[in-house]
Enzyme design. Structure first.
Site, PDB file in Angstrom:
ATOM      1  CG  HIS A   2      -1.985  -0.978   1.227  1.00 59.49           C
ATOM      2  ND1 HIS A   2      -3.239  -0.730   0.742  1.00 59.49           N
ATOM      3  CD2 HIS A   2      -1.977  -2.266   1.627  1.00 59.49           C
ATOM      4  CE1 HIS A   2      -3.972  -1.824   0.860  1.00 59.49           C
ATOM      5  NE2 HIS A   2      -3.224  -2.773   1.385  1.00 59.49           N
ATOM      6  CE  LYS A  35      -6.577  14.178   1.932  1.00 60.44           C
ATOM      7  NZ  LYS A  35      -6.692  13.184   0.885  1.00 60.44           N
ATOM      8  NE  ARG A  36      -4.389   9.446  11.555  1.00 61.55           N
ATOM      9  CZ  ARG A  36      -4.087   8.401  12.333  1.00 61.55           C
ATOM     10  NH1 ARG A  36      -4.855   7.326  12.324  1.00 61.55           N
ATOM     11  NH2 ARG A  36      -3.038   8.436  13.124  1.00 61.55           N
ATOM     12  CE  LYS A  57      -2.530  10.613   4.822  1.00 61.37           C
ATOM     13  NZ  LYS A  57      -2.927   9.638   3.815  1.00 61.37           N
ATOM     14  CB  THR A  96      -9.865   5.358  -1.129  1.00 59.74           C
ATOM     15  OG1 THR A  96      -9.368   5.473   0.202  1.00 59.74           O
ATOM     16  CG2 THR A  96      -9.220   4.164  -1.787  1.00 59.74           C
ATOM     17  CE  LYS A 113     -13.952   6.189   0.808  1.00 57.82           C
ATOM     18  NZ  LYS A 113     -13.118   6.011   2.002  1.00 57.82           N
TER      19      LYS A 113
HETATM   20  C1  H2P Z   1      -2.743   3.702   2.478  1.00 52.75           C
HETATM   21  C2  H2P Z   1      -2.136   4.594   1.403  1.00 52.75           C
HETATM   22  C3  H2P Z   1      -3.234   5.165   0.500  1.00 52.75           C
HETATM   23  C4  H2P Z   1      -4.057   4.008  -0.081  1.00 52.75           C
HETATM   24  C5  H2P Z   1      -4.590   3.133   1.058  1.00 52.75           C
HETATM   25  C6  H2P Z   1      -5.362   1.935   0.571  1.00 52.75           C
HETATM   26  C7  H2P Z   1      -1.672   3.055   3.329  1.00 52.75           C
HETATM   27  O1  H2P Z   1      -3.688   4.449   3.231  1.00 52.75           O
HETATM   28  O2  H2P Z   1      -1.405   5.641   1.984  1.00 52.75           O
HETATM   29  O3  H2P Z   1      -2.658   5.918  -0.552  1.00 52.75           O
HETATM   30  O4  H2P Z   1      -5.152   4.513  -0.814  1.00 52.75           O
HETATM   31  O5  H2P Z   1      -3.511   2.661   1.851  1.00 52.75           O
HETATM   32  O6  H2P Z   1      -4.627   1.201  -0.352  1.00 52.75           O
HETATM   33  P1  H2P Z   1      -3.613   5.332   4.542  1.00 52.75           P
HETATM   34  O7  H2P Z   1      -2.322   6.026   4.511  1.00 52.75           O
HETATM   35  O8  H2P Z   1      -4.783   6.296   4.438  1.00 52.75           O
HETATM   36  O9  H2P Z   1      -3.783   4.344   5.652  1.00 52.75           O
END
Ligand code: H2P
Ligand code: AMP
Length: 867
Positions: free
Chosen positions: A373, A566-567, A572, A711, A715
């Protein structure tokens, strides 16, 4: 133990089969029954919480009859199942989702009204199930919804944290963390005290010989018990109801150690009990950061060992030969957190089931798939060898053996390349030595995927490049993320969903999102646009009310709502946003009242949690609140600018916020490398540092997208909002689908990022003049004690501006001018929104699940008959 009912008595069961309610009267009966019997209350003391509880129990009863049928059919047909292992499931609320998915919300609404309640108030009583940090956990939740909706035999496995992600309070402008005790009453889970697994930790490995065969036996140490809690997952418009099994930890062998108790050591026997319960007590609140804590590793092993025990037990019921395991079982690893499952399955097969190593390894690698991810180096998991040795001595041996066999094949394929062995080794020869979990996950899986096109390309050309050379490109693939339109459109924005249904031939689009393309034919329909605009306005009124109720600030719903939720993370770039807001404020202040009249009113809305140890992120929250405190009471600007920080952003708040946004911000830096991270993330412990030799591959990680996918961008667009963003993550694919004229792109491209960083001189780096003015204003004390924000300014002015805030500032501001201008032409703005929604079909999580099913899992749906 065979507990099934013998044939002659089954008739009595069949005769008494439970059929759930199907109409309003039936629903009301069930609610009253639950209020009076399950809750032991009555019409004289039934408050909204009791109404919520009884309604949930009524729906839970319905779900569980379907759940039973689904499980029975899956058992009977014995087809291949998918197991989704995720340390996070950010589910949010369940009741509204359950009502909509089984198609009985209207009945419940009328029934509740007969009984004296408004359905909206009842829904609001539910506490979010917040077992996740952000995108990763919410993705897992969307995937569960799609798996059930598409009738795949699938189980989720996770941990039942007693405390989910902390609740955020804002006190004097600062984030304060409050524990999230969400389990007071949770009608959505079924404790399974009959489904328990003993999990071993510590101890030692002894070699034993039996029948001329030497085996490794893991002995001693401590045992903790895992207890299953099941959460039914209903599909939309289908009886398929899947299971999410969450494990809770408990001391094994009863309440506490009676020997200790009898010898008078009561306190320490209770302490043992507490120690065991600690394992599933709390979700680690860090997003994109791993910190090598022993308890975290304990959580991971506890959860994967219990899950694998359960999966293997289920497989063994059919008495198939072991080689059929991968035909019956697909296990997906959501990030590297469950990577120990690979080692655990190998251990079960070799040590316990007595299979040959190679036979076992073939089964293991055919079973697992791994999803990456992020390429953020501080998020890539590594565990100190010593820690693994101590906690899981047998697993460390197996990891060493896996590595040995792997490196032997690499050596054969690359006989003259010594360095590649060092680069790809699962064991990093650092001080201390580390187990590289991502490499273990790749070696132990048959497919590895990224979560957006750019991201999947990047992992193959940077952090996993050597593995592409070793295994060939076919092992690596992309599955671009998606979201469930049931929750994120139908549930969050019912009126828009209804309007869309009226133009797309009913609600079929919720199951086939590409049907949204029919909206294109209606873009020029004036009445349709008008209704669309009215719905957006009503959603903004709802959010404005929430803002008023929670912050006291009155905002004008006609203003342009600009949202970043978002976080909070430097990559970000909420800091870029708030600096932009200050710039807007200064510009407005410098205008004459006449000039001001020509300006577009704006509400800047922020929300999101900072990891408790992430100091810089907390400073960003503080600055946003400090700016709001000044701007919101400045009569010179009035409605022209309001700055809002919404406390405790979570899934249910997102469901209210997404439909109310005009423009949302997805503005992460398009690129990264690692060298300065120590400066900008001061709390990373140096002993557990990746900085030492760069990324996983021992080289500088260069030219990476920081945002894997994102994501929430999907939305917002799906709810008829436009976005401002960088060319990063899934923004790129969104642009491709909706067209460049419907998105506001700005900023440097990822290929230029590295050069820009190198051009920044330390100590005195010339920055954007407008940003300089913003900083001067902060330093004058306009927004409170300047010292509070000096580190944020220094990160840009003195410390090399790692996130390119200054480089992108001008283009960010200019693009926001374009946003203002575009928003003035409301008719065209709405047309852009409609055109965008029409092109969002690709971003449903149903498409993701079908891709995983076909390319990675090789599973087929199994339709369950309706009653
Ligand atoms: C992470 C990534 C996002 C990705 C999401 C799901 C780890 O999310 O940073 O870019 O869309 O996985 O694949 P997050 O940082 O919000 O926990
Ligand atoms: P298990 O796979 O053992 O975890 O069981 C999961 C669910 O499958 C049970 O709760 C039952 O609803 C169903 N099930 C288990 N065994 C059978 C069986 N022999 N026949 C039909 N359904 C079963």
């Amino acid at each position: 133990v065979e507990a099934s009912i013998p044939e002659p008595q089954r008739e009595a069961w069949q005769r008494n089969q439970i059929t759930g309610f199907t109409d309003k009267d039936g629903f009301e009966k069930e609610v009253v029954r639950h209020v009076e019997t399950t809750l032991a209350r009555s019409m004289f003391n039934c408050d909204e919480i009791a109404a919520y509880s009884a309604t949930s129990l009524a729906f839970r009863d319905r779900l569980v009859t379907h759940w039973n049928k689904t499980q029975q059919r899956q058992t009977y047909r014995d087809t291949k199942r998918v197991y989704y292992l995720s340390l996070e499931f950010l589910m949010g609320r369940a009741l509204d989702n359950a009502m909509l998915n089984v198609g009985l919300k209207d009945i419940a609404k009328d029934g509740l009204s007969d009984l004296g309640f408004r359905i909206e108030d009842v829904i609001k009583q539910e506490h979010d199930a917040a077992l996740g940090n952000g995108g990763l956990g919410r993705l897992a939740a969307c995937f569960l919804d799609s798996l059930a909706t598409l009738n795949f035999p699938a189980w989720g496995y996770g941990l039942r944290y007693r405390y989910g992600i902390f609740k955020q309070e804002i006190i004097d402008g600062y984030q304060v963390e409050v524990p999230d005790y969400w389990l007071d009453f949770n009608p959505w889970e079924f404790p399974r005290h009959d489904v328990t697994v003993d999990i071993q930790f510590f101890g030692q490995v002894n070699k034993k010989t039996a029948d001329g065969k030497t085996v490794s036996v893991w002995e001693g140490g401590e045992i903790v018990q895992a207890v299953a809690y099941d959460v039914p997952i209903p599909g939309y418009d289908t009886p398929t109801t899947n299971n999410l099994r969450l494990w809770s930890s408990k001391a094994s062998g009863g309440e506490f150690d009676f020997q200790k108790f009898n010898s008078g050591d009561y306190e320490s026997s209770v302490a043992d009990q507490q120690r065991a319960e600690t394992i599933s007590a709390v979700l680690y609140p860090n997003d994109n950061l791993e910190r090598g804590k022993e308890l975290r590793l304990k959580q991971q092993y506890f959860w994967v060992a219990a899950s694998l025990y359960d999966i293997v037990r289920r497989f063994k019921k059919a008495k198939r030969p072991w080689r059929e395991f991968p035909d019956q079982v697909a296990i997906q690893l959501n990030d590297t957190h469950p990577t120990l499952a690979i080692v655990e399955l190998q251990r079960i097969l070799v040590d316990i089931e007595g299979l040959e190593w190679d036979v076992a390894w073939e089964i293991v690698t055919s079973t697992f798939g791994y999803t990456n991810h992020t390429v953020l180096p501080e998020a890539l998991e590594k565990w100190p060898v010593g820690l693994v040795q101590h906690l899981l001595p047998r697993h460390l041996q197996i990891i060493y053996d896996i590595n040995l066999y792997f490196l032997q094949t690499v050596e054969k394929a690359f006989p003259n390349d010594r360095d590649i062995l060092r680069r790809v080794s699962i064991i990093e020869e650092s001080q201390p030595k580390m187990v590289r979990m991502a490499f273990l996950a790749i070696v132990g899986s048959h497919k590895v995927n990224g979560v957006a096109e750019l991201h999947s390309d990047l992992i193959q050309t940077t952090i996993f490049k050597d593995f592409v050379a070793i295994y060939g490109p076919d092992k690596f693939t992309n599955v671009t993320n998606g979201i469930t339109p049931r929750r994120w459109l139908h549930q969050a924005n019912p009126r828009l969903s209804e309007l869309i249904a009226s133009k797309c031939g009913g609600y079929e689009f919720l199951k086939d999102l590409t049907l949204l393309s029919q909206l294109k034919q209606h873009v020029d329909d004036k009445q349709f646009r008008k209704e669309w605009a009215e719905i957006k306005y009503a959603n903004k009124v709802r959010l404005a009310k929430h803002i008023k109720d929670t912050t006291g600030v009155v905002v004008n719903p006609a203003a342009l709502f600009d949202v970043q939720v978002k976080r909070i993370h430097e990559y970000k770039r909420q800091q870029l946003n708030i600096f932009g807001v200050i710039h807007r404020y200064l510009t407005l202040k410098a205008m004459t009242p006449e000039e001001r009249k020509t300006q577009m009113p704006r509400v800047s809305i922020f929300g999101g949690k900072a990891a408790p140890g992430y100091w810089m992120a907390k400073q960003i929250i503080h600055l946003i609140n400090s700016v709001g405190a000044v701007v919101n009471k400045d009569d010179d600007v009035g409605d022209l600018l309001k700055v809002i920080f919404l406390e405790d952003y979570n899934v249910s708040k997102a469901e209210m916020i997404c439909p109310a946004s005009d423009i949302s911000e997805h503005i992460s830096t398009a690129g990264t490398e690692y060298v300065y991270l120590q400066l900008s993330i001061p709390f990373i412990s140096t002993s557990y540092s990746f900085v030492e030799n760069g990324g996983h591959d021992g080289e500088a990680v260069t030219d990476n997208s920081q945002r894997a996918s994102g994501t929430s961008n999907m939305k917002f667009v799906l709810n008829g909002g436009l976005i401002i963003g960088t060319l990063d993550g899934a923004n790129i694919e969104i642009t491709r689908e909706i067209g460049e004229s419907n998105i506001f792109l700005f900023g440097n491209l990822s290929e230029d990022v590295e050069d820009l960083r190198h051009s920044h001189t330390y100590g005195a780096h010339t920055i954007d003049p407008d940003l300089d003015k913003v900083f001067d204003e902060i330093e004058k004390g306009t927004f409170g004690t300047p010292h509070d924000f000096s580190a944020m300014i220094a990160a840009v002015r003195q410390h090399g501006d790692y996130y390119l805030v200054s480089d992108d500032f001008h283009s960010y501001i200019e693009t926001h001018h374009l946003v203002d201008k575009a928003y003035r032409n409301q008719d065209e703005w709405i047309a852009k929104c409609i055109r965008s929604v029409a092109c969002m079909g690709f971003f449903t999580s149903d498409r993701c699940i079908n891709e995983y099913a076909e390319e990675i899992w090789n599973v087929e749906p199994l339709v369950v008959e309706r009653n």
